[in-house]
Scaffold this active site. Sequence first.
Site, PDB file in Angstrom:
ATOM      1  N   HIS A   1      -6.132  -6.068  -2.266  1.00  0.00           N
ATOM      2  CA  HIS A   1      -7.023  -6.161  -1.099  1.00  0.00           C
ATOM      3  C   HIS A   1      -7.348  -7.619  -0.782  1.00  0.00           C
ATOM      4  O   HIS A   1      -8.334  -7.908  -0.122  1.00  0.00           O
ATOM      5  CB  HIS A   1      -8.300  -5.344  -1.320  1.00  0.00           C
ATOM      6  CG  HIS A   1      -8.071  -3.856  -1.289  1.00  0.00           C
ATOM      7  ND1 HIS A   1      -9.059  -2.935  -1.601  1.00  0.00           N
ATOM      8  CD2 HIS A   1      -6.970  -3.122  -0.975  1.00  0.00           C
ATOM      9  CE1 HIS A   1      -8.564  -1.709  -1.487  1.00  0.00           C
ATOM     10  NE2 HIS A   1      -7.302  -1.791  -1.121  1.00  0.00           N
TER      11      HIS A   1
ATOM     12  N   ASN B   1      -3.989   8.879   4.102  1.00  0.00           N
ATOM     13  CA  ASN B   1      -2.799   8.320   4.759  1.00  0.00           C
ATOM     14  C   ASN B   1      -2.830   8.457   6.274  1.00  0.00           C
ATOM     15  O   ASN B   1      -2.305   7.598   6.986  1.00  0.00           O
ATOM     16  CB  ASN B   1      -1.537   9.044   4.252  1.00  0.00           C
ATOM     17  CG  ASN B   1      -1.209   8.709   2.813  1.00  0.00           C
ATOM     18  OD1 ASN B   1      -1.583   7.634   2.314  1.00  0.00           O
ATOM     19  ND2 ASN B   1      -0.515   9.614   2.129  1.00  0.00           N
TER      20      ASN B   1
ATOM     21  N   HIS C   1       0.606   4.293  -2.635  1.00  0.00           N
ATOM     22  CA  HIS C   1       0.379   5.682  -2.209  1.00  0.00           C
ATOM     23  C   HIS C   1       1.548   6.591  -2.573  1.00  0.00           C
ATOM     24  O   HIS C   1       1.388   7.806  -2.642  1.00  0.00           O
ATOM     25  CB  HIS C   1       0.072   5.737  -0.708  1.00  0.00           C
ATOM     26  CG  HIS C   1      -1.345   5.336  -0.405  1.00  0.00           C
ATOM     27  ND1 HIS C   1      -2.068   5.840   0.645  1.00  0.00           N
ATOM     28  CD2 HIS C   1      -2.186   4.488  -1.042  1.00  0.00           C
ATOM     29  CE1 HIS C   1      -3.290   5.315   0.654  1.00  0.00           C
ATOM     30  NE2 HIS C   1      -3.380   4.481  -0.362  1.00  0.00           N
TER      31      HIS C   1
ATOM     32  N   GLY D   1       4.293  10.558  -8.864  1.00  0.00           N
ATOM     33  CA  GLY D   1       5.109   9.440  -9.338  1.00  0.00           C
ATOM     34  C   GLY D   1       5.807   8.659  -8.240  1.00  0.00           C
ATOM     35  O   GLY D   1       5.769   9.037  -7.063  1.00  0.00           O
TER      36      GLY D   1
ATOM     37  N   ARG E   1       0.826  -1.209   0.000  1.00  0.00           N
ATOM     38  CA  ARG E   1       0.000   0.000   0.000  1.00  0.00           C
ATOM     39  C   ARG E   1       0.866   1.267   0.000  1.00  0.00           C
ATOM     40  O   ARG E   1       0.546   2.251  -0.673  1.00  0.00           O
ATOM     41  CB  ARG E   1      -0.918   0.002   1.225  1.00  0.00           C
ATOM     42  CG  ARG E   1      -1.846   1.207   1.282  1.00  0.00           C
ATOM     43  CD  ARG E   1      -2.944   1.040   2.307  1.00  0.00           C
ATOM     44  NE  ARG E   1      -3.962   2.061   2.160  1.00  0.00           N
ATOM     45  CZ  ARG E   1      -4.209   2.995   3.071  1.00  0.00           C
ATOM     46  NH1 ARG E   1      -3.520   3.029   4.196  1.00  0.00           N
ATOM     47  NH2 ARG E   1      -5.153   3.897   2.860  1.00  0.00           N
TER      48      ARG E   1
HETATM   49  C1  HEM Z   1      -8.962   1.138  -6.168  1.00  0.00           C
HETATM   50  C2  HEM Z   1      -8.884   2.092  -5.275  1.00  0.00           C
HETATM   51  C3  HEM Z   1      -8.454   1.840  -3.851  1.00  0.00           C
HETATM   52  C4  HEM Z   1      -9.090   2.292  -2.758  1.00  0.00           C
HETATM   53  C5  HEM Z   1     -10.335   3.154  -2.724  1.00  0.00           C
HETATM   54  C6  HEM Z   1      -8.371   1.796  -1.615  1.00  0.00           C
HETATM   55  C7  HEM Z   1      -8.690   2.076  -0.306  1.00  0.00           C
HETATM   56  C8  HEM Z   1      -8.108   1.470   0.789  1.00  0.00           C
HETATM   57  C9  HEM Z   1      -8.504   1.683   2.150  1.00  0.00           C
HETATM   58  C10 HEM Z   1      -9.597   2.626   2.618  1.00  0.00           C
HETATM   59  C11 HEM Z   1      -7.728   0.889   2.931  1.00  0.00           C
HETATM   60  C12 HEM Z   1      -7.799   0.744   4.439  1.00  0.00           C
HETATM   61  C13 HEM Z   1      -6.867   1.702   5.127  1.00  0.00           C
HETATM   62  C14 HEM Z   1      -7.052   1.683   6.623  1.00  0.00           C
HETATM   63  O1  HEM Z   1      -8.181   1.529   7.105  1.00  0.00           O
HETATM   64  O2  HEM Z   1      -6.053   1.842   7.353  1.00  0.00           O
HETATM   65  C15 HEM Z   1      -6.842   0.184   2.062  1.00  0.00           C
HETATM   66  C16 HEM Z   1      -5.901  -0.727   2.483  1.00  0.00           C
HETATM   67  C17 HEM Z   1      -5.065  -1.401   1.633  1.00  0.00           C
HETATM   68  N1  HEM Z   1      -4.880  -1.132   0.295  1.00  0.00           N
HETATM   69 FE1  HEM Z   1      -6.113  -0.093  -0.885  1.00  0.00          FE
HETATM   70  N2  HEM Z   1      -7.313   1.049  -2.043  1.00  0.00           N
HETATM   71  C18 HEM Z   1      -7.325   1.053  -3.408  1.00  0.00           C
HETATM   72  C19 HEM Z   1      -6.386   0.478  -4.239  1.00  0.00           C
HETATM   73  C20 HEM Z   1      -5.286  -0.215  -3.801  1.00  0.00           C
HETATM   74  C21 HEM Z   1      -4.180  -0.599  -4.624  1.00  0.00           C
HETATM   75  C22 HEM Z   1      -4.028  -0.250  -6.104  1.00  0.00           C
HETATM   76  C23 HEM Z   1      -3.320  -1.294  -3.830  1.00  0.00           C
HETATM   77  C24 HEM Z   1      -1.989  -1.906  -4.182  1.00  0.00           C
HETATM   78  C25 HEM Z   1      -1.633  -2.333  -5.358  1.00  0.00           C
HETATM   79  C26 HEM Z   1      -3.899  -1.339  -2.513  1.00  0.00           C
HETATM   80  C27 HEM Z   1      -3.380  -2.005  -1.440  1.00  0.00           C
HETATM   81  C28 HEM Z   1      -3.923  -1.984  -0.174  1.00  0.00           C
HETATM   82  C29 HEM Z   1      -3.492  -2.877   0.897  1.00  0.00           C
HETATM   83  C30 HEM Z   1      -2.502  -4.018   0.752  1.00  0.00           C
HETATM   84  C31 HEM Z   1      -4.199  -2.497   2.036  1.00  0.00           C
HETATM   85  C32 HEM Z   1      -4.066  -3.068   3.453  1.00  0.00           C
HETATM   86  C33 HEM Z   1      -2.981  -2.288   4.164  1.00  0.00           C
HETATM   87  C34 HEM Z   1      -2.698  -2.724   5.597  1.00  0.00           C
HETATM   88  O3  HEM Z   1      -3.257  -3.693   6.084  1.00  0.00           O
HETATM   89  O4  HEM Z   1      -1.865  -2.031   6.237  1.00  0.00           O
HETATM   90  N3  HEM Z   1      -5.075  -0.641  -2.524  1.00  0.00           N
HETATM   91  N4  HEM Z   1      -7.073   0.567   0.781  1.00  0.00           N
END
Ligand code: HEM
Length: 353
Positions: A196, A97, A69, A75, A65
């Site tokens: 996810h 973030n 980000h 970039g 993540r």
């Molecule tokens: C498509 C749009 C996306 C949205 C709206 C989104 C949104 C989110 C949100 C809200 C969280 C939870 C953060 C928290 O509660 O602390 C999250 C976690 C995460 N996101 Fe996304 N995300 C997106 C795309 C991506 C992409 C492209 C990746 C990586 C290639 C990614 C990887 C992750 C991972 C691995 C987590 C878990 C992180 C952890 O457990 O520390 N996400 N994301």
Amino acid sequence: MRSFHATLKVLCCVVVVLGVFTPSLDAQLDPSFYRNTCPRVHSIVREVVREVSKKDPRMLASLIRLHFHDCFVQGCDASVLLNNTDTIVSEQQALPNNNSLRGLNVVNDIKTAVEAACPGVVSCADILTLASEISSVLGGGPDWKVPLGRRDSLTANQTLANENLPSPFSNVSVLKAAFLKQGLTTTDLVALSGAHTFGRAHCNFILNRLYNFSGTGRPDPSLDTTYLQQLRTQCPQGGPNNLVNFDVTTPDKFDKAYYSNLQVKKGLLQSDQVLFSTPGDTNPIVVKFNSDQKAFFDAFEASMIKMGNIDVLTGKKGEIRKHCNFVNKRTAELEIASVASEESSAEVMVSSY
Ligand code: HEM
Ligand SMILES: *[C@@H]1O[C@H](CO)[C@@H](O)[C@H](O)[C@H]1NC(C)=O
Ligand SMILES: *[C@@H]1O[C@H](CO)[C@@H](O)[C@H](O)[C@H]1NC(C)=O
Ligand SMILES: *[C@@H]1O[C@H](CO)[C@@H](O)[C@H](O)[C@H]1NC(C)=O
Ligand SMILES: *[C@@H]1O[C@H](CO)[C@@H](O)[C@H](O)[C@H]1NC(C)=O
Ligand SMILES: *[C@@H]1O[C@H](CO)[C@@H](O)[C@H](O)[C@H]1NC(C)=O
């Protein structure tokens, strides 16, 4: 014949001269970028990530993540790693973030290990990219050759982080637009959302789906009712901002379960579930990735490489940071300050004799 050779020579010269004086044109990333300067970089990064993830399996998700980000904001230049200073407004406090980024200290530990082996050579942006591929592999996902040679930014942009990082409350058209702005396609959107398949999210991001969806006073109808009850137990209304697994079936494993969950209405975020539930071109991609793990892994790898190429700094742009949280100018100031304070404490010791 003679003039032909002469022409050839001139042509060769032109090619050589162009090659020497236009480095930015061929400033491409290259998996063997550190072959001579830091040949063991991949295994050094891998060792640190592996150690940390033994105690904290979620860290694999957190590191991927962090790279995402980074790349979506001016970039893949490690701008997300820069801390607040008098000249930097850190991206770490941008809305997507703040209180949810993890892994900053792990990146610093990786940087320390890499610097010990090859000082001043490997960028923090490349470390984030390598750590992402390694996290995929350690989680059970695909491996790929990571293009390298990124350099680190001298700036960060919190405003842009708020603008570019997609919201979990988005519909498909907004998600597509956010990815298109980065040069990423609908397939990239669906493939990268597959990350996810592991990690956690805070209750705050799903409360509306559980209790009052779009002001209807009812839950999101695209949420499975058993799953809804389970999530309500984990995220009580007015309760603490708990963490929930993204993947109800295999929470810490990188697999295609994300897509099977979507098909049975067990996507966690609205931005996850809409990829299947909104009629249109994302739905068949979800179906495809669920039916064929190799298709998903191949697409994920290709999309990760694409994302890793967004607006990279190469050649003489940017710098190789010494400390990932600060630009080098600032690190130098801090070093001078700490030497000065050591000297003054030495003086105190001397004068106390
Ligand atoms: C498509 C749009 C996306 C949205 C709206 C989104 C949104 C989110 C949100 C809200 C969280 C939870 C953060 C928290 O509660 O602390 C999250 C976690 C995460 N996101 Fe996304 N995300 C997106 C795309 C991506 C992409 C492209 C990746 C990586 C290639 C990614 C990887 C992750 C991972 C691995 C987590 C878990 C992180 C952890 O457990 O520390 N996400 N994301
Ligand atoms: C940078 O800021 C983060 C919080 O965003 C903090 O955890 C970390 O300790 C800071 N790093 C340094 C070297 O001060
Ligand atoms: C970030 O979170 C901290 C601590 O929860 C909070 O005090 C601060 O206002 C937040 N910053 C922004 C920009 O939302
Ligand atoms: C940050 O990004 C915004 C676009 O959202 C832009 O208007 C602004 O100039 C950028 N700031 C810096 C310091 O680059
Ligand atoms: C998606 O959300 C945006 C912003 O909230 C809204 O303007 C747009 O009408 C929505 N599109 C669809 C198809 O629902
Ligand atoms: C749901 O949200 C709407 C709009 O924000 C609000 O008017 C309504 O009172 C809420 N309903 C319930 C049951 O909380």
